[in-house]
Design a protein around this motif. Structure first.
Motif, mmCIF file in Angstrom:
data_model
loop_
_atom_site.group_PDB
_atom_site.id
_atom_site.type_symbol
_atom_site.label_atom_id
_atom_site.label_comp_id
_atom_site.label_asym_id
_atom_site.label_seq_id
_atom_site.Cartn_x
_atom_site.Cartn_y
_atom_site.Cartn_z
ATOM 1 N N ARG A 1 -3.838 9.627 4.927
ATOM 2 C CA ARG A 1 -4.979 8.962 4.302
ATOM 3 C C ARG A 1 -4.633 8.495 2.889
ATOM 4 N NH1 ARG A 1 -9.549 8.735 1.198
ATOM 5 N NH2 ARG A 1 -8.294 9.942 -0.255
ATOM 6 N N ASP A 2 -4.029 9.384 2.093
ATOM 7 C CA ASP A 2 -3.660 9.024 0.722
ATOM 8 C C ASP A 2 -2.619 7.906 0.709
ATOM 9 O OD1 ASP A 2 -5.419 10.875 -0.292
ATOM 10 O OD2 ASP A 2 -3.890 12.360 -0.852
ATOM 11 N N MET A 3 -1.717 7.927 1.677
ATOM 12 C CA MET A 3 -0.683 6.890 1.740
ATOM 13 C C MET A 3 -1.297 5.506 1.986
ATOM 14 S SD MET A 3 2.787 6.821 3.988
ATOM 15 C CE MET A 3 2.969 8.527 3.441
ATOM 16 N N ASN B 1 6.680 11.382 7.867
ATOM 17 C CA ASN B 1 6.033 12.048 6.745
ATOM 18 C C ASN B 1 5.292 13.288 7.246
ATOM 19 O OD1 ASN B 1 4.930 12.477 4.032
ATOM 20 N ND2 ASN B 1 5.471 10.331 3.707
ATOM 21 N N GLU B 2 4.527 13.899 6.375
ATOM 22 C CA GLU B 2 3.857 15.156 6.725
ATOM 23 C C GLU B 2 2.795 14.950 7.795
ATOM 24 O OE1 GLU B 2 2.451 17.725 3.541
ATOM 25 O OE2 GLU B 2 0.816 18.393 4.820
ATOM 26 N N THR C 1 -4.457 0.019 -2.383
ATOM 27 C CA THR C 1 -4.751 -0.199 -3.801
ATOM 28 C C THR C 1 -3.723 -1.161 -4.410
ATOM 29 O OG1 THR C 1 -5.668 2.022 -3.945
ATOM 30 C CG2 THR C 1 -5.063 0.961 -6.028
ATOM 31 N N LEU C 2 -2.460 -0.969 -4.053
ATOM 32 C CA LEU C 2 -1.398 -1.814 -4.621
ATOM 33 C C LEU C 2 -1.424 -3.217 -4.031
ATOM 34 C CD1 LEU C 2 1.531 0.768 -4.602
ATOM 35 C CD2 LEU C 2 0.280 -0.072 -6.604
ATOM 36 N N HIS D 1 -4.331 4.665 1.399
ATOM 37 C CA HIS D 1 -5.154 4.366 0.222
ATOM 38 C C HIS D 1 -4.293 3.780 -0.903
ATOM 39 C CE1 HIS D 1 -7.888 4.873 -3.142
ATOM 40 N NE2 HIS D 1 -7.032 5.708 -3.711
ATOM 41 N N ALA D 2 -3.152 4.395 -1.170
ATOM 42 C CA ALA D 2 -2.294 3.898 -2.258
ATOM 43 C C ALA D 2 -1.758 2.504 -1.932
ATOM 44 C CB ALA D 2 -1.133 4.872 -2.497
ATOM 45 N N LEU D 3 -1.294 2.303 -0.711
ATOM 46 C CA LEU D 3 -0.761 0.983 -0.342
ATOM 47 C C LEU D 3 -1.857 -0.085 -0.417
ATOM 48 C CD1 LEU D 3 1.588 1.938 2.640
ATOM 49 C CD2 LEU D 3 2.287 1.179 0.361
ATOM 50 N N THR E 1 7.391 5.319 10.007
ATOM 51 C CA THR E 1 7.829 6.223 8.949
ATOM 52 C C THR E 1 7.847 7.656 9.460
ATOM 53 O OG1 THR E 1 7.665 6.657 6.572
ATOM 54 C CG2 THR E 1 5.627 6.867 7.828
ATOM 55 N N ASP F 1 -4.847 14.438 5.119
ATOM 56 C CA ASP F 1 -5.050 13.742 3.851
ATOM 57 C C ASP F 1 -3.777 13.044 3.366
ATOM 58 O OD1 ASP F 1 -7.732 14.075 3.480
ATOM 59 O OD2 ASP F 1 -7.559 15.911 2.295
ATOM 60 N N VAL F 2 -2.619 13.466 3.831
ATOM 61 C CA VAL F 2 -1.382 12.797 3.401
ATOM 62 C C VAL F 2 -1.323 11.367 3.944
ATOM 63 C CG1 VAL F 2 1.148 12.819 3.548
ATOM 64 C CG2 VAL F 2 -0.079 14.911 2.968
#
Lengths: 143, 143, 143
Positions: C71-73, C62-63, C79-80, C75-77, C60, C68-69
């Motif tokens: 990391r958050d990505m 991304n930033e 979680t889903l 984390h979200a994947l 991908t 943290d970007v």
């Protein structure tokens, strides 16, 4: 790294498109602009590559007939990845936008023949805005 | 816009593949057909671009050894984005399919060398059907 | 099908990059390596295609400024699509990784001009590792 913002239309194969969004989340169709630049180029057969130079917006191809399709898409992505409440750490309150951008992806490649994009009957090309409204830059290459 | 449905194999670099699905949701592998057309073309080195001309199907590359991998993928996407119950407005009861199509994406690009797709050991090319069974059109370009 | 693992740098337009991950889930940036190979090639204008030869990792853009970007990505994947608990059948306990790989996608295409990748100000190129740590192979083509 030097960033090139002045390559707009300096080559017949490369263009810088500007796509304007008006809401935080919005699918903005720009098929006609891509087709127009392709026609102007005189290219017969190949592929058009579109690439968005941002980390909170993506590009996709989807139905452009019923506006409920883009609406439902934004709704589903927002339901799965809400702006708040997932425990994001990134301080700009747009982690959801970064994630959606990578899910949709930063680029699309569309073949063309006889100077016409080979889109299916219901297909349009969309900027997927996840952190607007803004003017977004999309690089278009003809290959 | 004029749509071109008759460009099938009129150029050595462009082909129209037809991929048949039999269920509403199904991953249909068509790696062999792509490799076969590539061999026929005589091209040595470059990329193959595959582009699906539909808004409720996508393309991906994933494992083709264990059929449970495609099964698990469809199961997870269906769990996240069910056909009913998310409050979709689009009246054809296939908003889920449109969304999954954009998540997976409409095109893939695979490099080749010596006329062979540079797929990893476990990789196959799949049509991701989300609103079948149907015959789906995939444009293949060799560049 | 014969698999080609020895094409590394045999052509000025094609390279085999090796990207090392150290955790099960990790976003590993390798923008500089891509830019370096592009410079070496002497190519002026075109697109770089990157293609990952694995079924549990993706690519991908991304930033790359705030860690943290990524990391958050992840984390979200996670979680889903958690590793366990969705009823997966594939026996290797990495169905989640296969699915995330297809969501992110196996390839990206980035335009360049004057030998420079046309990345946006905050954009970096990442390997998305979902079943590491491992050494991953990424094919790079210049076109």
């Amino acid at each position: 790294m030097t960033r090139h913002m002045d390559y707009c239309d300096t080559s017949p194969a490369m263009h810088l498109l500007k796509v304007r969004s008006h809401q935080r989340e919005e699918l903005v169709e720009f098929t006609d602009e891509v087709q127009h630049k392709l026609k102007e180029s005189g290219a017969e057969e190949g592929v058009v590559i579109l690439y968005v130079q941002h980390t909170t917006a993506g590009l996709t191809v989807n139905e452009n007939a019923d506006p409920d399709v883009p609406r439902d898409m934004l709704h589903a992505l927002r339901t799965l990845i809400p702006q708040h409440g997932m425990g994001f750490r990134h301080g700009e309150e747009n982690s959801d936008a970064h994630i959606k951008a990578s899910i949709v992806g930063p680029s699309i490649t569309v073949p063309f023949k006889d100077g016409e994009l080979l889109l299916g009957r219901w297909q349009g090309i969309f900027l997927c805005e996840f952190d607007g409204g803004r003017e977004r830059k999309v690089v278009m290459m003809i290959r």
